[in-house]
Write an enzyme that holds these catalytic residues in place. Sequence first.
Site, mmCIF file in Angstrom:
data_model
loop_
_atom_site.group_PDB
_atom_site.id
_atom_site.type_symbol
_atom_site.label_atom_id
_atom_site.label_comp_id
_atom_site.label_asym_id
_atom_site.label_seq_id
_atom_site.Cartn_x
_atom_site.Cartn_y
_atom_site.Cartn_z
ATOM 1 N N LYS A 107 0.855 -1.189 0.000
ATOM 2 C CA LYS A 107 0.000 0.000 0.000
ATOM 3 C C LYS A 107 0.882 1.226 0.000
ATOM 4 C CE LYS A 107 -4.516 0.567 0.598
ATOM 5 N NZ LYS A 107 -5.460 -0.329 -0.031
ATOM 6 N N GLY A 219 -20.274 6.931 3.620
ATOM 7 C CA GLY A 219 -19.365 7.249 2.519
ATOM 8 C C GLY A 219 -20.115 7.245 1.206
HETATM 9 N N1 GLU Z 1 -7.221 0.156 -3.289
HETATM 10 C C1 GLU Z 1 -8.019 -0.991 -3.516
HETATM 11 C C2 GLU Z 1 -8.063 -1.875 -2.273
HETATM 12 O O1 GLU Z 1 -7.884 -1.429 -1.167
HETATM 13 C C3 GLU Z 1 -7.614 -1.740 -4.772
HETATM 14 C C4 GLU Z 1 -6.213 -2.263 -4.783
HETATM 15 C C5 GLU Z 1 -5.763 -2.774 -6.140
HETATM 16 O O2 GLU Z 1 -6.545 -2.819 -7.074
HETATM 17 O O3 GLU Z 1 -4.590 -3.109 -6.234
HETATM 18 O O4 GLU Z 1 -8.372 -3.023 -2.356
#
Ligand code: GLU
Length: 428
Positions: A107, A219
């Site tokens: 992340k 949200g």
């Molecule tokens: N940000 C999204 C999540 O928390 C998608 C992550 C992605 O597609 O790599 O799952």
Amino acid sequence: MSNSPYNPYETAQAQFDKVASQLGLDEATRELLRQPMREYHFLIPVQMDDGSYKVFKGYRIQHNDARGPAKGGIRFHPQETEDTIRALSMWMTWKCSVVDIPLGGGKGGVICDPRTLSEREQEQVCRGYIRQLAKNMGPNLDVPAPDVMTNAKHMLWMLDEFETIHGGRYPGFITGKPVGMGGSLGRTEATGYGVIYVLREALKELEIDITKTTASFQGFGNVAQHAVRLYSQLGGKVIAISCWDNTDKKAYTFRRKNGMDIDELTGITDKFGTINKDKALELGYEVLSGDAWIEQDVDILVPAALENQITAENVNRISSQVKVIAEAANGPTTNDADKVINEKGIFVIPDFLANAGGVTCSYFEQVQCNTNYYWEKDEVLEKLDTKMTSAFKAVYELSKTQNLTMRDAAYVIAINRVAQAVKNRGWV
Ligand code: GLU
């Protein structure tokens, strides 16, 4: 986020520790999986439109890549913290594992507020982010995607910077790209739709007719908007939605007891998911306090905003009518609140299962990029439904046979797969 007394990283570690003990994982595997393997912390200097310079803090955290390249979004938020990103990277590992796609977890984030940055300034943040990480990310290393307050436009700027540095075309480097530029049809809808696919399956198991249900959402960003749309199409009635108002610096809950109209609402919502209060009042919606979403007499609650939203302080305000909580956000429930929810007998679809539709479609996007052949939208959504449904069924069955909560059952499946991968690789 930083102004909460709850630390999501502690939440994520406590969740892991509990299941790791139940599974009897050995010490080394536990130590390896309860924290990220790699972290990058860096600065992104940007010349602002007025000629001055601002320095933004950026992070990329790779929790584990034993099952495949690290995978996960990059969020832009003024209250972002290192520990939040650590937790989110860990949840990504479990998320990819529970739906059984060949990816690890990572992340990223930048402490910034895109609502107050011009397009050019946002582009500079995106390009600066990639300049700092161009050697540590890539299609076979770590693949980013959109997250809170980032979208397809940001992904394309990031891809362009990566391709400029590496001198080639690498569409598999990033997912959530615009359709026509290597993006997949259905990716924008995928996370929200995925939430509703598993909600539909949960309601079937609980023998509840979806057309007789009501729901309240927290949200109204990309995930919630698409979830509300599909839930309404399946016959459910949304009666309340809360969202953040950045002008008033507080959230409001919008309510219409005889049902809310998704097209009407998106027509009065800005690109950050803020519903226009005055227009909502004109259209006959009630405007209540931001936290009113949690105390509505509905069958289903869908927290689809940020982490730490259902806590020991507000969990007892959940109506006795609520039967299911579908966690569309990452980490919306603190561990103390989770206990109370279980005692109340509410069926929880845990976050890293409920919202795995986004990354599953990201995986489909990679597959399409790698083969340079793009699927029809129906095909994407059908494959997504199949994957989400079978992941839900596996977790549900395990929860029944082993008498586990849905969260613990999801953890058992996810952790087992990753623990097996690190063992098979000979890491521990
Ligand atoms: N940000 C999204 C999540 O928390 C998608 C992550 C992605 O597609 O790599 O799952």
